[in-house]
Scaffold this active site. Structure first.
Site, PDB file in Angstrom:
ATOM      1  N   GLY A   1       0.831  -1.199   0.000  1.00 51.38           N
ATOM      2  CA  GLY A   1       0.000   0.000   0.000  1.00 51.38           C
ATOM      3  C   GLY A   1       0.861   1.242   0.000  1.00 51.38           C
TER       4      GLY A   1
ATOM      5  CB  CYS B   1       5.344  -4.330   0.429  1.00 54.13           C
ATOM      6  SG  CYS B   1       6.393  -2.880   0.290  1.00 54.13           S
ATOM      7  CE1 TYR B   2       0.848   1.021   5.284  1.00 51.85           C
ATOM      8  CE2 TYR B   2      -0.698  -0.797   5.616  1.00 51.85           C
ATOM      9  CZ  TYR B   2      -0.275   0.486   5.913  1.00 51.85           C
ATOM     10  OH  TYR B   2      -0.951   1.234   6.842  1.00 51.85           O
TER      11      TYR B   2
ATOM     12  CG  HIS C   1       5.503  -5.906  -4.404  1.00 49.62           C
ATOM     13  ND1 HIS C   1       4.215  -5.615  -4.012  1.00 49.62           N
ATOM     14  CD2 HIS C   1       6.269  -4.904  -3.916  1.00 49.62           C
ATOM     15  CE1 HIS C   1       4.213  -4.488  -3.327  1.00 49.62           C
ATOM     16  NE2 HIS C   1       5.447  -4.036  -3.256  1.00 49.62           N
TER      17      HIS C   1
ATOM     18  CD  GLU D   1       2.304  -8.307  -5.385  1.00 50.44           C
ATOM     19  OE1 GLU D   1       3.091  -9.087  -4.808  1.00 50.44           O
ATOM     20  OE2 GLU D   1       2.058  -7.175  -4.954  1.00 50.44           O
TER      21      GLU D   1
ATOM     22  CG  ASP E   1     -17.321  -9.733 -20.858  1.00 51.82           C
ATOM     23  OD1 ASP E   1     -16.484 -10.621 -21.129  1.00 51.82           O
ATOM     24  OD2 ASP E   1     -17.019  -8.573 -20.556  1.00 51.82           O
TER      25      ASP E   1
ATOM     26  CE  LYS F   1     -13.024  -9.682 -22.178  1.00 49.61           C
ATOM     27  NZ  LYS F   1     -14.216  -8.827 -22.277  1.00 49.61           N
TER      28      LYS F   1
END
Ligand code: GLN
Length: 535
Positions: free
Chosen positions: A63, A90-91, A182, A184, A241, A391
């Protein structure tokens, strides 16, 4: 009341991601889903007492704040007593350390942005469970200014970098972990494996999140929700969609699902015929095509303000749907109770992500407020079968339900259609020019084998005119704007790098074949500052 609660977190092991406002929070959720572990995101303000389900593990995201700041967000302490593993990123790591002692986190002297080399610590020959199966020395990606200056009580270091003595820490007896980097982002090559170690190895989450599992559960949920006689109305556009959502509804409740395609006079070339052929004939969806083109075009006459154009189109769509709902009720014996909405998980994320102490968290939105008006005016409830999906998961779901690769891979198309690709006032003639030019552009892209490489492409009409000479005669005609973008997530985009030869060929064909056009321009604007659509 049928249960609306049979949603994935009730039937799949779920890793809860609490969002502290990082730009990458949604990537944590995506990475977990990619390894077939279901994951959901909620804002860091979530109270445990308000959660109706129990996660298998909790990840605290990064964050932009500093934990020691007055207004910095803090996780509900009850999560630490839930008895499930916790990973702070992290945060999130700083939050874990700070709650144990306010002096544990300080502003660092050297900020770390970008690559760092992490060394996993060995204990009696073994690395910590979080690093199992990874190489001891790994490249990680950092983005922080604050740092841990003390090891929180009860923790030990499980990984270090040159600048961070406590780059990865773990509690000695409880499953609580913190990492400064991170995992991710793709710049941390072993990050996916690390998240898997946490979710599967440490939390014990099963890797059963697949679209084939989801289909069965979702069909059951839809049946329970709609009941034995209820009717559902849904707008289809020919896009991925709405087609996938409509097919899912049809699988669940058959012809009690009524798909409506509104011809607003601003459709692409042969679009209505194509949608009819695919949805009705190939996919067996109960489809009605309502030709409201004259009404739409009449209403758009004289209007050149983009917002007003969109508003008018949205309102008119509602009128058409309301009339359709009444017709269905007159023909069948069930009441139309639900309106299908193709909301995807990124829309949900956008509306719940933590935007900081100064900004209120937005409420769930939907495109153009159509659903809201239908709900208020006609008492319709919303049904959103794709609400939990990204998606690529929607595309996979489509493939599982035998929707063709061509349709599943189609570029997005805006609800108001070509109306927002004809800049300024919309007329039948201008739509016709944009439509023909778009068809030439897209078919040439397909022929060149570039379609799947491009995020979105289209031709728009600029109504200002330019002088040209055609057949030795002076002409004063419209300009076609071509736009094509490369993008991963549609949040940012760059212009697609066509070859000069390709663009020249497209331009020649458009000028030759589309009456009223004498010039073609290619849009080189990135997003931001440009948006993907023109209006
Ligand atoms: N704001 C904190 C820092 O600068 C955390 C950053 C982050 O989570 N990426 O250290």
């Amino acid at each position: 009341m049928p249960s609306t609660e049979v949603i994935p977190h009730n039937s799949f092991d779920t890793i809860l991601v609490l969002d502290n406002g990082s730009q990458y929070t949604h990537l944590i959720t995506r990475r977990l889903r990619e390894i077939n572990v279901y994951s959901e995101m909620l804002p860091c303000t979530q109270k445990l007492a308000d959660l109706t389900w129990k996660p298998k593990g909790v990840i605290l995201s990064g964050g932009p704040y500093s934990v020691y700041e007055k207004d910095a967000p803090h996780i509900d302490p009850a999560f630490f007593d839930l008895g499930v593993p916790i990973l702070g990123i992290c945060y999130g790591l700083q939050e874990i350390a700070h709650r144990l002692h306010a002096d544990n986190v300080v502003a660092g002297t050297a900020r770390e942005y970008g690559h760092a080399d992490l060394q996993a610590t060995r204990f009696g020959g073994h690395v910590d469970k979080l690093f199992e199966g990874l190489e001891d020395a790994m490249t990680v990606w950092m983005s922080h200014g604050d740092k841990l200056c003390n090891l929180p009580e009860g923790f030990h270091t499980i990984g270090t970098t040159k600048n961070s003595e406590f780059a990865a820490i773990a509690h000695k007896s409880e499953p609580v972990y913190g990492i400064q980097f991170h995992p991710e982002v793709t710049h941390t090559p072993q990050g996916g494996q690390l998240l898997k170690n946490f979710a599967v190895g440490i939390c014990g989450a099963s890797q059963n999140w697949t679209m084939s599992e989801f289909i069965g559960q979702e069909i059951k949920r839809i049946r329970d929700l709609v009941g034995p006689v209820g009717q559902v109305l849904g707008a289809v556009s020919g896009g991925v969609d709405s087609t996938v959502a409509a097919k899912l509804m049809t699988e669940a409740i058959g012809d009690r699902f009524h798909a409506v395609l509104v011809d607003n006079g601003c459709m692409r070339l042969n679009e209505c015929e194509l949608v009819k052929k695919v949805l009705q004939d190939q996919l067996g969806i109960n489809l009605t095509v309502v030709d409201a083109s004259e009404e739409f075009l009449a209403g758009l006459k004289g209007e050149s303000d983009p917002e007003k154009k969109r508003k008018f189109i949205g309102g008119k769509f509602i009128d058409v749907f309301e009339a359709e709902a009444k017709k269905i009720e007159a023909q069948s014996n069930g009441k139309v109770e639900f309106f299908l909405q193709g909301t995807l998980y990124p829309d949900v994320i956008e509306s719940i992500s933590f935007k900081g102490p100064s900004q209120t968290i937005k409420t769930h939105h939907n495109v153009g407020g159509i659903a809201e008006r239908l709900m208020a005016g006609h008492g319709l409830k919303l049904i959103e079968p794709l609400r939990e999906l990204f998606k690529d998961e929607v595309r996979e779901l489509g493939r599982q339900m035998n929707i063709s690769a061509e349709l599943v891979g189609r570029h997005p198309f805006p609800g108001p259609g070509l109306a927002i690709r004809v800049l300024g006032e919309v007329t039948k003639e201008k739509v016709e020019m944009a439509r023909k030019a778009d068809n030439i552009f897209i078919s040439m892209i397909r022929e060149a084998g570039l379609y799947d490489d491009i995020g979105q492409a289209y031709a728009a009409l600029d109504p200002s005119r330019a002088v040209g000479v055609m057949g030795d005669k002076r002409v004063y005609a419209n300009i076609i704007l071509l736009r094509a973008i490369s993008t991963r997530d549609f949040m940012t985009a760059t212009p697609y790098p066509f070859s000069y030869e390709f663009l020249t060929k497209v331009s020649t064909r458009i000028v030759n074949e589309v009456d009223g056009v004498c010039r073609v321009c290619y849009d080189f604007t990135s997003k931001p500052p440009g948006t993907i659509e023109m209006e």
